[in-house]
Design a protein around this motif. Structure first.
Motif, mmCIF file in Angstrom:
data_model
loop_
_atom_site.group_PDB
_atom_site.id
_atom_site.type_symbol
_atom_site.label_atom_id
_atom_site.label_comp_id
_atom_site.label_asym_id
_atom_site.label_seq_id
_atom_site.Cartn_x
_atom_site.Cartn_y
_atom_site.Cartn_z
ATOM 1 N N LEU A 91 0.836 -1.194 0.000
ATOM 2 C CA LEU A 91 0.000 0.000 0.000
ATOM 3 C C LEU A 91 0.872 1.246 0.000
ATOM 4 O O LEU A 91 1.962 1.267 0.567
ATOM 5 N N LYS A 92 0.342 2.277 -0.650
ATOM 6 C CA LYS A 92 0.981 3.596 -0.607
ATOM 7 C C LYS A 92 0.080 4.544 0.163
ATOM 8 O O LYS A 92 -1.085 4.731 -0.190
ATOM 9 N N LEU A 93 0.613 5.117 1.239
ATOM 10 C CA LEU A 93 -0.114 6.137 1.991
ATOM 11 C C LEU A 93 0.301 7.507 1.468
ATOM 12 O O LEU A 93 1.497 7.803 1.358
ATOM 13 N N THR A 94 -0.691 8.336 1.152
ATOM 14 C CA THR A 94 -0.432 9.690 0.661
ATOM 15 C C THR A 94 -1.028 10.689 1.644
ATOM 16 O O THR A 94 -2.221 10.613 1.968
ATOM 17 N N ALA A 95 -0.183 11.595 2.118
ATOM 18 C CA ALA A 95 -0.626 12.632 3.052
ATOM 19 C C ALA A 95 -0.632 13.979 2.325
ATOM 20 O O ALA A 95 0.397 14.423 1.809
ATOM 21 N N LEU A 96 -1.783 14.625 2.280
ATOM 22 C CA LEU A 96 -1.945 15.925 1.630
ATOM 23 C C LEU A 96 -2.169 16.994 2.689
ATOM 24 O O LEU A 96 -3.069 16.863 3.523
ATOM 25 N N ASN A 97 -1.337 18.045 2.658
ATOM 26 C CA ASN A 97 -1.513 19.155 3.595
ATOM 27 C C ASN A 97 -2.662 20.014 3.105
ATOM 28 O O ASN A 97 -2.530 20.776 2.131
ATOM 29 N N THR A 98 -3.807 19.911 3.763
ATOM 30 C CA THR A 98 -4.983 20.690 3.384
ATOM 31 C C THR A 98 -5.096 21.988 4.183
ATOM 32 O O THR A 98 -6.049 22.753 3.988
ATOM 33 N N GLY A 99 -4.146 22.232 5.071
ATOM 34 C CA GLY A 99 -4.167 23.451 5.878
ATOM 35 C C GLY A 99 -3.573 24.640 5.143
ATOM 36 O O GLY A 99 -3.086 24.535 4.009
#
Length: 238
Positions: free
Chosen positions: A116-124
């Motif tokens: 699995l690839k976890l993707t973290a997007l900074n929405t702040g």
């Protein structure tokens, strides 16, 4: 015959001779005394007798100056890590509410889902920092969160600007024992100190089209990285 005159004349001559002798003796004594105290050069001038003298003390030359301690500069931190000597404070840790995390299947269609690839997007609206690796709990039946993959350490925080993405890889099944079903994924962000939680765990949906995963105790995770390849390469090679 008159003998008085010759006698007087003889006495006078004897007295003169005595006086002359005394004068000569006195002169000789005076000259001897002068010779004891002075010496006469060939030019006729007198000079004092030589005396022992002490050689003048020559001051020693100053030695080389001691070197001053070299000024050192702090090591430059990477990705804004203020804890590595950069002198600049890193951005605050990312808060769970400011990061959107998704999971993507990295295996071929129809193959068992193991990577699995976890993707973290900074929405702040502000830059924040992802520290270490995502604490990933693959379902409630897992005895513990997935361990960090040995040899895949990055050892630097990942500074995430607004609308920027970071990645981490997850090995769901590493060929271990005790296989079990996974229907939910929970991810917790870490603070500067390792294994310190930032807020509550985030519930991450399974990859699109996947209803269940099968994991075991060989599951592993990599650290966050701005590079998808750095995050996923160690995982996909297993």
């Amino acid at each position: 015959m008159n003998t008085t005159k010759p006698t007087a004349l003889t006495a006078r001559r004897s007295w003169k001779t005595c006086v002359a002798t005394l004068a000569t003796t006195a002169a000789l004594l005076g000259a001897t005394a002068c010779q004891l105290g002075t010496s006469t050069s060939s030019s006729g001038s007198s000079s004092a007798a030589p005396q022992a003298t002490t050689a003048p003390t020559t001051p020693s030359a100053p030695g080389p100056a001691e070197p001053k301690p070299a000024q050192t500069q702090g090591d430059s931190g990477k990705n804004g890590d203020g804890g590595k000597g950069s002198g600049q404070a890193a951005a605050a840790p990312c808060a769970p509410e400011a990061v959107d995390i998704t999971a993507t299947n990295e295996d071929a269609k129809g193959a068992p889902v193991r990577h699995l690839k976890l993707t973290a997007l900074n929405t702040g609206a502000k830059t924040c920092t992802l520290y270490h690796y995502p604490i990933t709990q693959l379902g409630p039946d897992a005895g513990a969160p997935a361990r960090l993959l040995e040899g895949a350490e990055i050892n630097e925080p990942t500074v995430l600007a607004p609308n920027e993405k970071a990645y981490a890889g997850v090995l769901v099944a590493g060929g271990g024992m005790d296989e079990y079903e996974i229907t939910v994924i929970d991810v917790t962000l870490q603070g500067r100190k390792k294994l310190t939680n930032i807020g509550e765990a985030k519930r991450v949906p399974l990859p699109a089209g996947v209803k269940v995963l099968y994991g075991d105790d060989g599951q592993r995770v990599t650290e966050w990285s701005l590079s998808e390849g750095i995050a996923m390469r160690p995982i996909t090679q297993r």
